[in-house]
Enzyme design. Structure first.
Site, mmCIF file in Angstrom:
data_model
loop_
_atom_site.group_PDB
_atom_site.id
_atom_site.type_symbol
_atom_site.label_atom_id
_atom_site.label_comp_id
_atom_site.label_asym_id
_atom_site.label_seq_id
_atom_site.Cartn_x
_atom_site.Cartn_y
_atom_site.Cartn_z
ATOM 1 N N ARG A 116 4.649 -8.250 -0.387
ATOM 2 C CA ARG A 116 4.164 -7.272 -1.347
ATOM 3 C C ARG A 116 5.166 -6.126 -1.315
ATOM 4 O O ARG A 116 5.306 -5.439 -0.303
ATOM 5 C CB ARG A 116 2.752 -6.814 -0.989
ATOM 6 C CG ARG A 116 1.698 -7.880 -1.198
ATOM 7 C CD ARG A 116 0.302 -7.394 -0.881
ATOM 8 N NE ARG A 116 0.128 -7.117 0.539
ATOM 9 C CZ ARG A 116 -0.959 -6.574 1.072
ATOM 10 N NH1 ARG A 116 -1.961 -6.206 0.292
ATOM 11 N NH2 ARG A 116 -1.054 -6.382 2.372
ATOM 12 N N GLU B 211 -11.241 -0.547 -3.624
ATOM 13 C CA GLU B 211 -10.501 0.011 -2.488
ATOM 14 C C GLU B 211 -9.265 0.744 -2.988
ATOM 15 O O GLU B 211 -9.003 0.819 -4.178
ATOM 16 C CB GLU B 211 -10.103 -1.109 -1.508
ATOM 17 C CG GLU B 211 -9.093 -2.104 -2.082
ATOM 18 C CD GLU B 211 -8.699 -3.201 -1.112
ATOM 19 O OE1 GLU B 211 -9.429 -3.414 -0.125
ATOM 20 O OE2 GLU B 211 -7.670 -3.860 -1.355
ATOM 21 N N ASN C 95 -17.404 -6.291 -0.210
ATOM 22 C CA ASN C 95 -16.616 -5.791 0.911
ATOM 23 C C ASN C 95 -16.565 -4.277 0.983
ATOM 24 O O ASN C 95 -16.606 -3.704 2.067
ATOM 25 C CB ASN C 95 -15.180 -6.316 0.813
ATOM 26 C CG ASN C 95 -15.080 -7.778 1.135
ATOM 27 O OD1 ASN C 95 -15.884 -8.578 0.667
ATOM 28 N ND2 ASN C 95 -14.090 -8.161 1.922
ATOM 29 N N HIS D 293 -3.058 -1.037 -5.232
ATOM 30 C CA HIS D 293 -3.017 -0.058 -4.147
ATOM 31 C C HIS D 293 -1.932 0.984 -4.421
ATOM 32 O O HIS D 293 -0.935 1.118 -3.719
ATOM 33 C CB HIS D 293 -2.803 -0.702 -2.784
ATOM 34 C CG HIS D 293 -3.310 0.181 -1.683
ATOM 35 N ND1 HIS D 293 -4.325 -0.189 -0.841
ATOM 36 C CD2 HIS D 293 -2.968 1.444 -1.341
ATOM 37 C CE1 HIS D 293 -4.579 0.804 -0.001
ATOM 38 N NE2 HIS D 293 -3.773 1.805 -0.304
ATOM 39 N N ASP E 278 0.834 -1.213 0.000
ATOM 40 C CA ASP E 278 0.000 0.000 0.000
ATOM 41 C C ASP E 278 0.867 1.261 0.000
ATOM 42 O O ASP E 278 0.659 2.173 0.811
ATOM 43 C CB ASP E 278 -0.933 0.013 1.223
ATOM 44 C CG ASP E 278 -1.612 -1.320 1.454
ATOM 45 O OD1 ASP E 278 -2.012 -1.959 0.462
ATOM 46 O OD2 ASP E 278 -1.750 -1.724 2.626
#
Length: 312
Positions: free
Chosen positions: A292, A195, A158, A259, A14
């Site tokens: 990640r 998101e 979600n 992200h 992120d």
């Protein structure tokens, strides 16, 4: 042109890179332990990986509503002060298929945010007491906007994306307006998710990327855009691409890119910052896999539209 060797920072998901007027690049991201907010700064993007100018601005408490799973911090400079937006949960318990995150902020009025003067501001209330996360902010014509992902009761999935005007950097002025829900098949693999919004203002438009589907190799990015002179709080002003604009590069073994955030290199060229993995064989829930990594690439433009190209 600046050349980057990916990944530029390992085990940071992120990722958010912001170039401030002081000439420094500032970096925040989720850490694998999900227990703190880390901020780095450096004069160049490459130096963010090794800089000694690094602080842990805030640690989660041992108990309470924001004592676990500190996710997706973003550093913003709003109204002459620094703010970090982040999401946190009271525990790792999953209720009705969802974690129990809410959105919070910390602030610092020092010119240099790499200090221990951070103050916990509390929760950012959207008027909906449901799972929410991934807040970002942008400004236009003297108005500060807040964009985030949240579960809305009665809508499958979600999270959806919402926008509101800010009264202060930690208080909404207007009710949330829903911009997009996970409606396409590529937004619904594993989980129905919209998101991680990020906004860039170029060529007379506001471009809003977001991430969709589960956080494995199916993770990918979609795109919304609106004319700069339109009412940005009106969902009808925003147009949605029907296909993902950035997704797994199987040839290069860059899996689940998403992200993202936007920044510029030292010459002022637009850059796409994102995370991805370099393997698909994940044991257990992808959320607990630490690999990640933060990656970066040049963002091109053609006829006023962004060209994301391949994940590298």
């Amino acid at each position: 042109m600046t050349d980057f060797v990916n990944p530029i920072i390992e085990q940071r998901a992120d990722p958010h890179i912001y170039k401030h007027t002081d000439g420094y690049y500032y970096f925040t991201a989720s850490v694998p332990e999900y227990d703190r907010i880390e901020i780095r700064r450096a004069k160049t993007i490459k130096e963010l990986n090794t800089t000694s100018e690094l602080i842990n601005a805030w640690y989660k408490p041992d108990v309470g509503p924001y004592s676990d799973l500190i996710w997706a911090p973003e550093l913003h400079f709003i109204d002459n002060a620094w703010y970090v937006y982040f999401a946190a949960a009271p525990s790792r318990e999953i209720v009705d298929g969802l974690f129990q995150h809410r959105m919070y902020a910390i602030s610092n009025r020092n010119a240099n945010p790499i200090t221990d003067e951070w103050v916990f501001e509390g929760q950012i209330d959207t008027g909906m007491d449901t799972f929410c996360l991934d807040a970002t902010s942008f400004s236009h014509k003297g108005i500060n906007y807040y964009v985030w992902a949240q579960k809305e009761n009665g809508i499958e999935g979600n999270s959806n994306l919402y926008i509101a005007e800010l009264e202060t950097p930690t208080m909404l002025k207007t009710p949330p307006q829903r911009l997009t829900i996970p409606e396409f098949e590529w937004e619904q693999i594993g989980f129905w998710v919209n998101e991680g919004p990020s906004v860039i203002h170029r060529h007379g438009k506001f471009w809003m990327t977001y991430s969709a589907s589960a956080t494995d190799e199916n993770y990918c990015m979609g795109l919304l855009y609106a004319d700069e002179d339109s009412n940005l709080l009106d969902p009808a002003s925003w147009h949605k691409a029907e296909q993902p604009v950035f997704r797994t590069n199987w040839d290069k073994k860059v899996y689940g890119p998403g992200h993202n955030s936007f920044t510029v290199d030292e010459e002022g060229h637009d850059l796409l910052v994102y995370h991805a993995r370099d393997y698909t064989e994940i044991e257990g829930d992808p959320l607990w896999d630490p690999n990640r990594h933060t990656r970066i690439k040049r963002l091109e433009w053609e006829n006023g539209f962004p060209i994301f190209g391949d994940a590298i």
